[in-house]
Design an enzyme around this catalytic site. Sequence first.
Site, PDB file in Angstrom:
ATOM      1  N   ILE A   1       0.847  -1.069   0.062  1.00 52.32           N
ATOM      2  CA  ILE A   1      -0.034  -0.104   0.004  1.00 52.32           C
ATOM      3  C   ILE A   1       0.937   1.303  -0.029  1.00 52.32           C
ATOM      4  O   ILE A   1       0.697   2.283  -0.700  1.00 52.32           O
ATOM      5  CB  ILE A   1      -1.060  -0.072   1.191  1.00 52.32           C
ATOM      6  CG1 ILE A   1      -1.801  -1.299   1.172  1.00 52.32           C
ATOM      7  CG2 ILE A   1      -1.956   1.208   1.065  1.00 52.32           C
ATOM      8  CD1 ILE A   1      -2.764  -1.226   2.396  1.00 52.32           C
TER       9      ILE A   1
ATOM     10  N   ALA B   1       4.474   1.652   7.670  1.00 57.62           N
ATOM     11  CA  ALA B   1       5.451   0.246   7.926  1.00 57.62           C
ATOM     12  C   ALA B   1       4.820  -0.620   9.002  1.00 57.62           C
ATOM     13  O   ALA B   1       4.417   0.045  10.071  1.00 57.62           O
ATOM     14  CB  ALA B   1       6.787   1.038   8.232  1.00 57.62           C
TER      15      ALA B   1
ATOM     16  N   SER C   1       2.478  -7.318   8.413  1.00 53.63           N
ATOM     17  CA  SER C   1       1.255  -6.963   7.970  1.00 53.63           C
ATOM     18  C   SER C   1       0.570  -8.399   7.784  1.00 53.63           C
ATOM     19  O   SER C   1      -0.624  -8.275   7.496  1.00 53.63           O
ATOM     20  CB  SER C   1       1.100  -6.198   6.878  1.00 53.63           C
ATOM     21  OG  SER C   1       1.657  -7.151   5.677  1.00 53.63           O
TER      22      SER C   1
ATOM     23  N   THR D   1      -6.241  -0.831  10.411  1.00 55.35           N
ATOM     24  CA  THR D   1      -6.920  -1.774   9.889  1.00 55.35           C
ATOM     25  C   THR D   1      -8.347  -2.179  10.547  1.00 55.35           C
ATOM     26  O   THR D   1      -8.459  -1.778  11.672  1.00 55.35           O
ATOM     27  CB  THR D   1      -5.855  -3.229   9.919  1.00 55.35           C
ATOM     28  OG1 THR D   1      -6.959  -4.097   9.382  1.00 55.35           O
ATOM     29  CG2 THR D   1      -5.583  -3.418  11.255  1.00 55.35           C
ATOM     30  N   ASP D   2      -9.328  -2.536   9.699  1.00 60.07           N
ATOM     31  CA  ASP D   2     -10.461  -2.966  10.363  1.00 60.07           C
ATOM     32  C   ASP D   2     -10.282  -4.149  11.198  1.00 60.07           C
ATOM     33  O   ASP D   2     -11.435  -4.363  12.247  1.00 60.07           O
ATOM     34  CB  ASP D   2     -11.536  -3.161   9.395  1.00 60.07           C
ATOM     35  CG  ASP D   2     -11.214  -4.432   8.283  1.00 60.07           C
ATOM     36  OD1 ASP D   2     -10.227  -4.748   8.326  1.00 60.07           O
ATOM     37  OD2 ASP D   2     -12.033  -4.730   7.497  1.00 60.07           O
ATOM     38  N   GLU D   3      -9.277  -4.773  11.241  1.00 64.78           N
ATOM     39  CA  GLU D   3      -9.212  -6.231  12.177  1.00 64.78           C
ATOM     40  C   GLU D   3      -9.119  -5.715  13.401  1.00 64.78           C
ATOM     41  O   GLU D   3      -9.354  -6.522  14.338  1.00 64.78           O
ATOM     42  CB  GLU D   3      -7.691  -6.951  11.514  1.00 64.78           C
ATOM     43  CG  GLU D   3      -8.040  -7.215  10.281  1.00 64.78           C
ATOM     44  CD  GLU D   3      -7.126  -8.291   9.601  1.00 64.78           C
ATOM     45  OE1 GLU D   3      -6.497  -9.052  10.351  1.00 64.78           O
ATOM     46  OE2 GLU D   3      -6.880  -8.287   8.417  1.00 64.78           O
TER      47      GLU D   3
ATOM     48  N   TYR E   1      -1.532 -10.218  14.960  1.00 61.85           N
ATOM     49  CA  TYR E   1      -1.360  -8.917  14.032  1.00 61.85           C
ATOM     50  C   TYR E   1      -2.355  -8.070  14.563  1.00 61.85           C
ATOM     51  O   TYR E   1      -2.052  -6.729  14.676  1.00 61.85           O
ATOM     52  CB  TYR E   1      -1.729  -9.369  12.573  1.00 61.85           C
ATOM     53  CG  TYR E   1      -1.851  -8.248  11.739  1.00 61.85           C
ATOM     54  CD1 TYR E   1      -0.915  -7.153  11.371  1.00 61.85           C
ATOM     55  CD2 TYR E   1      -3.292  -8.047  11.313  1.00 61.85           C
ATOM     56  CE1 TYR E   1      -1.154  -6.352  10.433  1.00 61.85           C
ATOM     57  CE2 TYR E   1      -3.395  -7.145  10.406  1.00 61.85           C
ATOM     58  CZ  TYR E   1      -2.390  -6.055  10.105  1.00 61.85           C
ATOM     59  OH  TYR E   1      -2.727  -5.183   9.281  1.00 61.85           O
ATOM     60  N   SER E   2      -3.500  -8.241  14.639  1.00 59.16           N
ATOM     61  CA  SER E   2      -4.500  -7.318  15.007  1.00 59.16           C
ATOM     62  C   SER E   2      -4.417  -6.768  16.262  1.00 59.16           C
ATOM     63  O   SER E   2      -4.697  -5.391  16.595  1.00 59.16           O
ATOM     64  CB  SER E   2      -6.113  -7.799  14.688  1.00 59.16           C
ATOM     65  OG  SER E   2      -6.528  -9.045  15.394  1.00 59.16           O
TER      66      SER E   2
ATOM     67  N   LYS F   1      -1.756  -4.077  15.995  1.00 56.58           N
ATOM     68  CA  LYS F   1      -2.206  -2.743  15.252  1.00 56.58           C
ATOM     69  C   LYS F   1      -3.040  -1.858  16.424  1.00 56.58           C
ATOM     70  O   LYS F   1      -3.044  -0.921  16.312  1.00 56.58           O
ATOM     71  CB  LYS F   1      -2.914  -3.176  13.894  1.00 56.58           C
ATOM     72  CG  LYS F   1      -2.126  -3.681  12.950  1.00 56.58           C
ATOM     73  CD  LYS F   1      -1.085  -2.642  12.125  1.00 56.58           C
ATOM     74  CE  LYS F   1      -1.877  -1.782  11.284  1.00 56.58           C
ATOM     75  NZ  LYS F   1      -0.644  -0.757  10.914  1.00 56.58           N
TER      76      LYS F   1
ATOM     77  N   ASN G   1      -9.636  -5.041   3.797  1.00 61.63           N
ATOM     78  CA  ASN G   1      -8.606  -5.683   2.836  1.00 61.63           C
ATOM     79  C   ASN G   1      -8.501  -5.034   1.461  1.00 61.63           C
ATOM     80  O   ASN G   1      -9.362  -4.680   0.889  1.00 61.63           O
ATOM     81  CB  ASN G   1      -9.138  -7.005   2.618  1.00 61.63           C
ATOM     82  CG  ASN G   1      -9.120  -7.991   3.802  1.00 61.63           C
ATOM     83  OD1 ASN G   1      -9.556  -7.713   4.764  1.00 61.63           O
ATOM     84  ND2 ASN G   1      -8.181  -9.239   3.693  1.00 61.63           N
TER      85      ASN G   1
ATOM     86  N   LYS H   1      -0.579 -13.001   0.617  1.00 64.07           N
ATOM     87  CA  LYS H   1      -1.905 -12.804   0.707  1.00 64.07           C
ATOM     88  C   LYS H   1      -2.818 -13.367  -0.110  1.00 64.07           C
ATOM     89  O   LYS H   1      -2.433 -13.761  -1.296  1.00 64.07           O
ATOM     90  CB  LYS H   1      -2.084 -11.238   0.726  1.00 64.07           C
ATOM     91  CG  LYS H   1      -1.195 -10.748   1.625  1.00 64.07           C
ATOM     92  CD  LYS H   1      -1.357 -10.364   3.048  1.00 64.07           C
ATOM     93  CE  LYS H   1      -0.334  -9.869   3.946  1.00 64.07           C
ATOM     94  NZ  LYS H   1      -0.045  -8.443   3.915  1.00 64.07           N
TER      95      LYS H   1
ATOM     96  N   ASN I   1     -14.275 -15.954   0.739  1.00 64.91           N
ATOM     97  CA  ASN I   1     -12.825 -16.278   0.274  1.00 64.91           C
ATOM     98  C   ASN I   1     -12.996 -17.443  -0.726  1.00 64.91           C
ATOM     99  O   ASN I   1     -12.609 -17.209  -2.014  1.00 64.91           O
ATOM    100  CB  ASN I   1     -12.004 -16.920   1.435  1.00 64.91           C
ATOM    101  CG  ASN I   1     -11.683 -15.877   2.292  1.00 64.91           C
ATOM    102  OD1 ASN I   1     -11.692 -14.731   2.101  1.00 64.91           O
ATOM    103  ND2 ASN I   1     -11.163 -16.502   3.600  1.00 64.91           N
TER     104      ASN I   1
ATOM    105  N   ARG J   1      -6.934 -21.323   9.770  1.00 65.13           N
ATOM    106  CA  ARG J   1      -6.131 -20.494  10.477  1.00 65.13           C
ATOM    107  C   ARG J   1      -6.616 -20.409  11.827  1.00 65.13           C
ATOM    108  O   ARG J   1      -7.824 -20.679  12.201  1.00 65.13           O
ATOM    109  CB  ARG J   1      -6.079 -19.186   9.681  1.00 65.13           C
ATOM    110  CG  ARG J   1      -5.667 -18.003  10.579  1.00 65.13           C
ATOM    111  CD  ARG J   1      -5.750 -16.743   9.839  1.00 65.13           C
ATOM    112  NE  ARG J   1      -5.107 -16.385   8.771  1.00 65.13           N
ATOM    113  CZ  ARG J   1      -5.096 -15.441   7.908  1.00 65.13           C
ATOM    114  NH1 ARG J   1      -6.226 -14.574   8.361  1.00 65.13           N
ATOM    115  NH2 ARG J   1      -4.320 -15.202   6.860  1.00 65.13           N
TER     116      ARG J   1
END
Length: 373
Positions: free
Chosen positions: A13, A83, A86, A140-142, A165-166, A169, A194, A204, A264, A310
């Site tokens: 991004i 940065a 991700s 992120t929305d996560e 990860y989330s 963030k 996403n 990804k 997905n 996952r």
Amino acid sequence: MKHYLVTGGAGFIGANFVKYLLKNYQDIQLIVLDDLTYAGNLGTIKEELKNPGVAFVKGDIGDPQVVETIFEKHNIDFVLNFAAESHVDRSIENPQLFLQTNILGTQNLLEIAKKHWTKGKDENGYPVYREGVKYLQVSTDEVYGSLGDTGYFTEKTPLDPRSPYSASKTGADLIVTAYSETYKLPVNITRCSNNYGPYHFPEKLIPLIIKNILEGKKLPVYGDGSNVRDWLYVEDHCKAIALVLHKGRPGEIYNIGGHNEKKNIEIVKLTLSTIRRLMEENPVYRKALKISGDSLDWISEDLITYVKDRLGHDQRYAIDPAKITTELGWYPETKFEDGIVKTIRWYLENQDWVAEVTSGDYQHYYQQMYGNR
Ligand code: NAD
Ligand code: TYD
């Protein structure tokens, strides 16, 4: 002339944002700071680096010396922090690196920006900053966790991260908010769904599926493929970030999303059928295939393989972008049906880029994740 510090500008991004800014804004100076991890690739911005208005620094956002030197050398007006580590799957394997980069790295940027932007104190002891500066955190929305079948994330949805990860963030967002509240640092946080588009690293979902199809490999779908993501074309995200940076109210959070929910399994099937159609319509695209033969019949749903889910897999994400639409007039311009074709075409035409970015530890990573499929 405004000076923009863009961190993570050699990643997916961030690089698209560098391209977007240079195309749409005049008289700007960009300083790209990137540590060139496995996800960063200077080749992605090689044309932009020829521009005298763009400087590149290789370094860690968490290294005070590196960030200090940039602020001493350049009169930075804006910090855009792209940065990050991700990838959710990698965070499950190595959470600590995510906390280090995503939380401590963010705090380092905030601290040094605060120091260099402060020109005095008000009567209550709050710092007073140079006019026109801003720090924007790309989130992120996560951070909102996972939705059931209905509902949307708004800016008021409680934070409820599930993956390392989330969680990292979310930690970053909270320290940004703390600098806004405690020191009145002018900040914005954007929380996007996403992204997909050119220069997306093929770990990804979408770029991995494209790469595997071209190599005739199995397409790993986690669980039963029913998880939902809200996909946004990366250029629409870049446009939203530029708008928030220049016009967003300091201290505010803006959700960014495409109102484009897909399971997905739908994404995988659509990618399969689109690649096959493009190759049938334009045989030049067959050059991207890594296996020979005249028939394209093998580009079919037989390639799909359902693999172990996952850990802690979030079921559904969906953004309500009403705030950014109402306040700043932003809306997603690229329809998914067009964006996915543009993206697939880009990969078909840029196999050299894919080869370049997967020449490092990618094979090792892939082997660990998916075995010999
Ligand atoms: P990416 O993994 O493609 O790129 C990350 C970049 O950051 C790479 O160039 C990498 O070299 C660099 N980097 C990593 N650690 C660094 C460090 N310590 N110091 C300096 N540079 C470092 O990620 P992306 O998909 O481009 O995501 C960019 C940002 O947007 C991230 O903050 C991510 O959380 C957020 N985001 C991503 C999505 C998405 O769908 N990809 C959606 C919403 C938000
Ligand atoms: P991903 O692109 O990793 O983004 P995120 O986890 O941040 O949403 O994954 C998107 C969705 O696709 C997610 O539900 C996990 C799933 N997925 C697969 O089914 N197979 C894969 O090989 C990958 C990488 C992801």
